[in-house]
Design an enzyme around this catalytic site. Structure first.
Site, mmCIF file in Angstrom:
data_model
loop_
_atom_site.group_PDB
_atom_site.id
_atom_site.type_symbol
_atom_site.label_atom_id
_atom_site.label_comp_id
_atom_site.label_asym_id
_atom_site.label_seq_id
_atom_site.Cartn_x
_atom_site.Cartn_y
_atom_site.Cartn_z
ATOM 1 N N GLU A 182 -6.399 4.079 -5.914
ATOM 2 C CA GLU A 182 -7.941 4.095 -5.271
ATOM 3 C C GLU A 182 -8.093 5.749 -5.260
ATOM 4 O OE1 GLU A 182 -9.627 4.173 -0.666
ATOM 5 O OE2 GLU A 182 -8.040 5.316 -1.240
ATOM 6 N N HIS A 221 -11.432 -3.140 3.284
ATOM 7 C CA HIS A 221 -11.391 -2.677 4.697
ATOM 8 C C HIS A 221 -11.921 -1.612 5.175
ATOM 9 C CE1 HIS A 221 -8.550 -0.215 2.975
ATOM 10 N NE2 HIS A 221 -8.454 0.404 3.958
ATOM 11 N N ASP A 222 -12.688 -0.638 4.428
ATOM 12 C CA ASP A 222 -13.428 0.263 4.399
ATOM 13 C C ASP A 222 -15.079 0.169 4.127
ATOM 14 O OD1 ASP A 222 -11.189 1.895 4.781
ATOM 15 O OD2 ASP A 222 -10.916 2.453 2.690
ATOM 16 N N ASP A 255 0.861 -1.122 0.072
ATOM 17 C CA ASP A 255 -0.110 0.028 0.109
ATOM 18 C C ASP A 255 1.011 1.202 0.049
ATOM 19 O OD1 ASP A 255 -2.589 1.507 0.479
ATOM 20 O OD2 ASP A 255 -3.212 -0.432 1.540
ATOM 21 N N ASP A 300 -3.032 4.555 -2.455
ATOM 22 C CA ASP A 300 -4.098 5.328 -1.270
ATOM 23 C C ASP A 300 -4.624 6.662 -1.818
ATOM 24 O OD1 ASP A 300 -5.458 4.712 1.184
ATOM 25 O OD2 ASP A 300 -4.448 6.599 1.360
HETATM 26 C C1 NOJ Z 1 -8.250 4.972 2.151
HETATM 27 C C2 NOJ Z 1 -8.083 3.801 3.025
HETATM 28 O O1 NOJ Z 1 -8.378 2.749 2.346
HETATM 29 C C3 NOJ Z 1 -8.643 4.358 4.124
HETATM 30 O O2 NOJ Z 1 -8.679 2.995 5.092
HETATM 31 C C4 NOJ Z 1 -7.895 5.200 4.773
HETATM 32 O O3 NOJ Z 1 -8.603 5.576 5.984
HETATM 33 C C5 NOJ Z 1 -7.855 6.657 3.727
HETATM 34 N N1 NOJ Z 1 -7.477 6.116 2.488
HETATM 35 C C6 NOJ Z 1 -6.857 7.383 4.399
HETATM 36 O O4 NOJ Z 1 -5.667 6.903 4.216
#
Ligand code: NOJ
Length: 563
Positions: free
Chosen positions: A262, A335-336, A109, A209
């Site tokens: 992302e 994970h989000d 990541d 990210d």
């Molecule tokens: C996206 C990540 O997937 C998330 O878990 C994180 O809180 C935010 N970006 C900030 O890095």
């Protein structure tokens, strides 16, 4: 990685990462080897054989870098060191080698929109030290007067005042995650050095990210209240120099590496544009299909209502506008996000709905991503109070609403919290029905889901009809059959509210996927469609219909045919 049968189609631009299935590991919740209740790198290495048995080709490791963990590692203090809770660099090297020995790849990541406020760069920057002074977005001002009205994605103002520097700094996420100033060429050089440092350690690519936030509008104008999203977010998402920054980053990412960006806020057109733009991104995580079940407001009581025709329309648009002309990251969770069975399936048809969703996901065009526990059909938990939640985003947003008086108590947002909380996905993996779910011998850092006694890897591996074995068979199928990787996608019954069905076609070979995505039986009969001589390749129920046309398909039954 096994290579699929050769395709003859000259339009096919073969790449290893298009033919791969990716498995995301969230280290804190994967496997604890030393009994402190926190997952760690030796714990992941212990489970590499399990991943090999499942058949995945790539592991995406969520951050394992040194971090004070305000956002569980997405706040990095040192990009070149491993978080002590997870082990050390020698442990990481052993994990890398264990994966490579089994012909699996490792992607890391890359979190470079922001750092931790404990990163050395920020500590020097807040002192105004030399070249670091301009590493972040600083604006001079009075402590009670932020530079503008921009709000953070995690609640509250996007600016915090720093007493040491006597200035405001920008943070798109929480106050412990100051945004790097990408306008500064030294910052870009420093990031490129990090990329090269990890590439030199033998990794196979990156998940990048929050990449849509790298470039900000010049100056810091006020946010427009008419824009969707938090106030001001239009100024820190898809800023004017984003493409330029990505090109620069792409120049140091090796050609053969895989990179997935992302991009919160991206729609299908943005995703296609950035994948086709150049060498930086092979695919993009965009979330428009996951908006299908979102209510407008945290106090609404219609969280989780969604319609299959609308979902199909979004997915079909992504196939046509992104996966076919460019490439696509195929995912429903990470994970989000909540667990996908509880979100898009049905916990009371857990096995069947999990395998139905698996069938759909692994037969679409794009690179599929599995999030840990998805292969077991893990489900959401229930949260009774804010104190049970660790997730910085949920806590930040709810505390903000409570202090602004827009809600009176947790009860006002209970439904939204239980629907959205990122902790659903972060409850530890279930390896067995032992105390601690085989995840830990100690106290797990986040409460386990109670159903671990029934839903766990040991039980799933022993049962050929489990969600695990269904994923395993689908991954094998995809490894073996290029039609599922590269074939054209054609939806059937787009307006039907029970079936998600489509064909895939390549070099004159055709496959049919029929999913009854509902809890009622349904008759499959698309007008003018015939499936004579169809052969079942994979199905999630015994005695699936040999000829699907005119057949009754059971709730959440999913069948893949060769036509
Ligand atoms: C996206 C990540 O997937 C998330 O878990 C994180 O809180 C935010 N970006 C900030 O890095």
């Amino acid at each position: 990685m096994t290579q699929p049968r050769q395709t003859q189609d000259s339009r096919i631009d073969r790449e290893w990462w298009k033919e791969a299935v990716v498995y995301q590991v969230y280290p804190r919740s994967f496997n604890d080897s030393d009994g402190d209740g926190i997952g760690d790198i030796p714990g992941i290495t212990e489970r590499v054989d399990y991943l090999d048995e499942l058949g995945v080709d790539v592991v995406w490791l969520s951050p394992v870098y040194d971090s004070p963990n305000h956002d569980n590692g997405y706040d990095i203090r040192d990009y070149r060191a491993i978080n002590e809770e997870f082990g050390d660099m020698a442990d990481w090297e052993r994990l890398r080698d264990a994966l490579h020995d089994r012909d699996m790849k490792l992607i890391m990541d890359l979190v470079v929109n922001h750092t931790s406020n404990e990163h050395e760069w920020f500590r020097r920057s807040r002192r105004g030290e030399g070249e670091y002074a301009d590493y972040y977005h600083w604006v001079e001002g009075e402590p009670d007067d932020p530079p503008n009205n921009w709000q953070s994605l995690f609640g509250g103002s996007a600016w915090s005042y720093d007493d040491e520097r006597e200035a405001w700094y920008l943070h798109v996420f929480n106050e412990n995650q100051p945004d790097l100033n990408w306008r500064n060429p030294d910052v870009r050089e420093a990031v490129k050095e990090i990329v090269t440092w990890w590439v030199d350690r033998g990794i196979d690519g990156f998940r990048m990210d929050a990449i849509s936030h790298l470039s900000k509008t010049e100056g810091y104008p006020d946010g427009d209240p008419e824009e969707p999203g938090p106030l001001g977010s239009e100024h820190y998402t898809f800023g004017p120099r984003l493409g330029e920054y990505l090109d620069e980053l792409g120049a140091v990412v090796p050609e053969e590496a895989m990179s997935a960006g992302e991009m919160g806020g991206a729609d299908a057109d943005d995703a296609r544009e950035f994948v086709r733009r150049g060498d930086c991104l092979d695919m993009v995580f965009h979330f428009d299909h996951l908006d299908v079940d979102q209510a407008d407001d945290w106090t609404d009581d219609n969280w989780g209502e969604w319609s299959l025709p609308e979902f199909k329309e979004l997915m079909t648009r992504n196939q046509r506008a992104v996966a076919e002309p460019a490439w696509e990251a195929l995912f429903l969770g990470n994970h989000d996000h909540p667990r996908i069975v509880s979100r898009f399936g049905d916990d009371s048809y857990r096995r069947r709905s999990a395998t139905c969703i698996a069938t759909f996901l692994l037969t679409m065009r794009g690179t599929p991503y599995l999030y840990q526990g998805q292969e077991l059909g893990m489900t959401n938990s229930e949260f009774e109070s804010l104190s049970e939640i660790d997730d910085a985003m949920t806590v930040g947003l709810v505390e903000d609403m409570l202090s602004a008086g827009t809600v009176d108590s947790f009860d006002d947002v209970r439904e939204a919290v239980n629907y959205r909380s990122r902790d659903h996905a972060r409850t530890p993996m279930h390896w067995s029905d032992d105390d601690g779910a085989g995840f830990t011998d100690g106290d797990p850092w986040l409460a386990l889901n109670d159903n671990y006694t029934e839903v766990n890897a040991a039980a799933a591996r022993a049962d050929e009809g489990s969600v695990f074995h269904h994923y395993r068979r689908l991954i094998e199928l995809r490894d073996d059959d290029p039609v599922f990787v590269y074939g054209d996608y054609d939806p059937l019954l787009p307006d039907d509210d029970q079936f998600y069905a489509f064909t895939r076609q390549l070099d004159g070979e055709r496959r049919l996927v029929v999913c009854n995505w509902s809890d009622e039986p349904a008759t499959f009969d698309p007008e003018g469609f015939t499936a004579d001589g169809a052969e079942i390749i994979v199905s999630n129920c015994d005695d699936a219909p040999a000829d699907p046309v005119g057949a009754t398909v059971r709730p959440f039954e999913a069948v893949v045919y060769e036509l």
